[in-house]
Design a protein around this motif. Sequence first.
Motif, PDB file in Angstrom:
ATOM      1  N   SER A 173      14.138  10.082 -12.149  1.00  0.00           N
ATOM      2  CA  SER A 173      14.557   8.845 -12.806  1.00  0.00           C
ATOM      3  C   SER A 173      15.812   9.112 -13.626  1.00  0.00           C
ATOM      4  CB  SER A 173      13.438   8.330 -13.708  1.00  0.00           C
ATOM      5  OG  SER A 173      13.899   7.304 -14.540  1.00  0.00           O
ATOM      6  N   SER A 174      16.777   8.180 -13.560  1.00  0.00           N
ATOM      7  CA  SER A 174      18.037   8.368 -14.275  1.00  0.00           C
ATOM      8  C   SER A 174      18.133   7.546 -15.548  1.00  0.00           C
ATOM      9  CB  SER A 174      19.218   8.017 -13.363  1.00  0.00           C
ATOM     10  OG  SER A 174      19.333   8.963 -12.329  1.00  0.00           O
ATOM     11  N   ILE A 175      17.415   6.431 -15.606  1.00  0.00           N
ATOM     12  CA  ILE A 175      17.503   5.570 -16.786  1.00  0.00           C
ATOM     13  C   ILE A 175      16.149   5.414 -17.463  1.00  0.00           C
ATOM     14  CG2 ILE A 175      19.487   4.330 -15.846  1.00  0.00           C
ATOM     15  CD1 ILE A 175      17.591   2.016 -15.185  1.00  0.00           C
ATOM     16  N   GLY A 176      15.139   6.173 -17.031  1.00  0.00           N
ATOM     17  CA  GLY A 176      13.832   6.112 -17.660  1.00  0.00           C
ATOM     18  C   GLY A 176      12.882   5.125 -17.031  1.00  0.00           C
ATOM     19  N   GLY A 177      13.239   4.573 -15.877  1.00  0.00           N
ATOM     20  CA  GLY A 177      12.396   3.593 -15.210  1.00  0.00           C
ATOM     21  C   GLY A 177      11.760   4.147 -13.953  1.00  0.00           C
ATOM     22  N   THR A 178      11.437   3.264 -13.029  1.00  0.00           N
ATOM     23  CA  THR A 178      10.840   3.639 -11.754  1.00  0.00           C
ATOM     24  C   THR A 178      11.910   3.651 -10.677  1.00  0.00           C
ATOM     25  OG1 THR A 178       8.733   2.629 -12.379  1.00  0.00           O
ATOM     26  CG2 THR A 178       9.091   3.052 -10.044  1.00  0.00           C
ATOM     27  N   LYS A 179      12.090   4.796 -10.055  1.00  0.00           N
ATOM     28  CA  LYS A 179      13.091   4.943  -9.002  1.00  0.00           C
ATOM     29  C   LYS A 179      12.512   4.446  -7.683  1.00  0.00           C
ATOM     30  CE  LYS A 179      15.630   8.628  -6.604  1.00  0.00           C
ATOM     31  NZ  LYS A 179      15.913  10.077  -6.614  1.00  0.00           N
ATOM     32  N   ASN A 180      13.280   3.640  -6.972  1.00  0.00           N
ATOM     33  CA  ASN A 180      12.835   3.062  -5.707  1.00  0.00           C
ATOM     34  C   ASN A 180      13.865   3.315  -4.605  1.00  0.00           C
ATOM     35  OD1 ASN A 180      10.455   1.079  -6.637  1.00  0.00           O
ATOM     36  ND2 ASN A 180      12.113   0.961  -8.133  1.00  0.00           N
ATOM     37  N   PHE A 181      13.397   3.215  -3.368  1.00  0.00           N
ATOM     38  CA  PHE A 181      14.284   3.348  -2.213  1.00  0.00           C
ATOM     39  C   PHE A 181      14.273   2.045  -1.427  1.00  0.00           C
ATOM     40  CE2 PHE A 181      14.956   7.716  -2.946  1.00  0.00           C
ATOM     41  CZ  PHE A 181      13.748   8.281  -3.319  1.00  0.00           C
ATOM     42  N   TYR A 182      15.456   1.543  -1.160  1.00  0.00           N
ATOM     43  CA  TYR A 182      15.620   0.329  -0.367  1.00  0.00           C
ATOM     44  C   TYR A 182      16.228   0.732   0.968  1.00  0.00           C
ATOM     45  CZ  TYR A 182      17.758  -4.149   1.025  1.00  0.00           C
ATOM     46  OH  TYR A 182      18.157  -5.273   1.708  1.00  0.00           O
ATOM     47  N   ASN A 183      15.475   0.557   2.046  1.00  0.00           N
ATOM     48  CA  ASN A 183      15.961   0.924   3.376  1.00  0.00           C
ATOM     49  C   ASN A 183      16.666  -0.278   3.984  1.00  0.00           C
ATOM     50  OD1 ASN A 183      14.958   3.563   3.325  1.00  0.00           O
ATOM     51  ND2 ASN A 183      12.913   2.845   3.857  1.00  0.00           N
ATOM     52  N   TRP A 184      17.978  -0.172   4.056  1.00  0.00           N
ATOM     53  CA  TRP A 184      18.815  -1.305   4.446  1.00  0.00           C
ATOM     54  C   TRP A 184      19.260  -1.162   5.894  1.00  0.00           C
ATOM     55  CZ3 TRP A 184      24.662  -1.664   4.000  1.00  0.00           C
ATOM     56  CH2 TRP A 184      25.111  -2.980   4.240  1.00  0.00           C
ATOM     57  N   ASN A 185      18.969  -2.169   6.696  1.00  0.00           N
ATOM     58  CA  ASN A 185      19.415  -2.186   8.086  1.00  0.00           C
ATOM     59  C   ASN A 185      20.735  -2.930   8.195  1.00  0.00           C
ATOM     60  OD1 ASN A 185      17.215  -0.793   9.133  1.00  0.00           O
ATOM     61  ND2 ASN A 185      15.981  -2.648   9.301  1.00  0.00           N
ATOM     62  N   PHE A 186      21.744  -2.251   8.702  1.00  0.00           N
ATOM     63  CA  PHE A 186      23.075  -2.846   8.826  1.00  0.00           C
ATOM     64  C   PHE A 186      23.701  -2.374  10.130  1.00  0.00           C
ATOM     65  CE2 PHE A 186      27.723  -2.793   7.800  1.00  0.00           C
ATOM     66  CZ  PHE A 186      27.875  -4.167   7.642  1.00  0.00           C
ATOM     67  N   LEU A 187      24.080  -3.315  10.980  1.00  0.00           N
ATOM     68  CA  LEU A 187      24.693  -3.006  12.274  1.00  0.00           C
ATOM     69  C   LEU A 187      23.836  -2.023  13.062  1.00  0.00           C
ATOM     70  CD1 LEU A 187      28.470  -2.741  11.259  1.00  0.00           C
ATOM     71  CD2 LEU A 187      27.227  -4.719  12.160  1.00  0.00           C
ATOM     72  N   ASP A 188      22.547  -2.316  13.124  1.00  0.00           N
ATOM     73  CA  ASP A 188      21.580  -1.555  13.926  1.00  0.00           C
ATOM     74  C   ASP A 188      21.337  -0.135  13.431  1.00  0.00           C
ATOM     75  OD1 ASP A 188      21.236  -3.735  15.678  1.00  0.00           O
ATOM     76  OD2 ASP A 188      23.004  -3.130  16.828  1.00  0.00           O
ATOM     77  N   LYS A 189      21.713   0.150  12.202  1.00  0.00           N
ATOM     78  CA  LYS A 189      21.414   1.446  11.617  1.00  0.00           C
ATOM     79  C   LYS A 189      20.773   1.235  10.253  1.00  0.00           C
ATOM     80  CE  LYS A 189      24.932   4.235  13.959  1.00  0.00           C
ATOM     81  NZ  LYS A 189      26.045   5.207  13.786  1.00  0.00           N
ATOM     82  N   GLN A 190      19.977   2.197   9.836  1.00  0.00           N
ATOM     83  CA  GLN A 190      19.297   2.080   8.550  1.00  0.00           C
ATOM     84  C   GLN A 190      19.860   3.080   7.552  1.00  0.00           C
ATOM     85  OE1 GLN A 190      14.900   3.137   7.554  1.00  0.00           O
ATOM     86  NE2 GLN A 190      14.886   0.955   8.103  1.00  0.00           N
ATOM     87  N   TYR A 191      20.074   2.591   6.321  1.00  0.00           N
ATOM     88  CA  TYR A 191      20.631   3.425   5.254  1.00  0.00           C
ATOM     89  C   TYR A 191      19.731   3.340   4.028  1.00  0.00           C
ATOM     90  CZ  TYR A 191      24.702   2.951   8.281  1.00  0.00           C
ATOM     91  OH  TYR A 191      25.542   2.945   9.365  1.00  0.00           O
TER      92      TYR A 191
END
Length: 299
Positions: free
Chosen positions: A12-30
């Motif tokens: 955690s960088s700001i003291g909260g809960t770190k999350n991952f958002y899997n973003w699909n863009f142009l048929d690839k996931q980031y």
Amino acid sequence: MTTTTNPTQLNSSIGGTKNFYNWNFLDKQYRVVYETIGEGNPVLLLPAFSTVSSRTEMKGIANILATQYQVTVLDWLGFGESQCPPVDYNPALFQQLLGDFVKSIFNSPITLIAAGHASGYALKFTQDNPDLIFQLILIAPTWQGPLRVMGLPDGVRNGVKNLVRSPVIGQGLYYLNTTPSFLRFMYKRHVYVDETKLTPEFIDQKHQITSKDGARYAPAAFVTGAIDPVTDREEFLQLLESGSIPVLIILAENAPPKSKAEMEAMAKLEQVQTVRLEGTLGIYEEYPEAVTEAMNNFL
């Protein structure tokens, strides 16, 4: 389609809960990293684009706001702890990311707070989705990448971007422009007012951000103006004038002359409220208490 993974408290960088958002863009996931802290009405903080852009810059503001709001802070793709793929970083990519992220993560209107270069993206999203934004705050808003501010023509800037993206020469150029001594010089010149805050520990934290694999691709696009959200001042002002959402601009009194001139032009519009504070381009990180006080008065 976009998905999120399970949250974690690790790193955690700001003291909260770190999350991952899997973003699909142009048929690839980031993988995009974001962090949430506090409870209450939702607030989204967008850090400014820069060579060392990271959600950690918003820690001071996030922690103060978290006493009253649920605060989410985003690491843009290519920056901070988010994935840094060698994609073509351009305005369409970041505009799509912002839109997909907001619509996936939030289920009620949010207060959107954007710093620096992120301001143009926040404005465009608000214009297209007024029902999703409750209020909009722009901190030291800018829209031009450094080389565009310097007046370099399009061809030269594009050549520099491609050179920095190249395997060997690009890595060398990026290294020279991210050494601790150079980072301190830039912070002293454009980002912070009080240079005593630029401690070796502070600069080392910034330098670590630049050492990640693939870290040069997105900053190369920022520096050369390839991700400028608008093409000129008139377009930026039109975005401000056309909106129906309340807007607050926090103007940094010590900003570089050309950047301050853009802020002054925004401040003249009747559609916005303006607060003037001591600070320059990093005002949100250097003076979080003063900035948050101004925002709370608006909120």
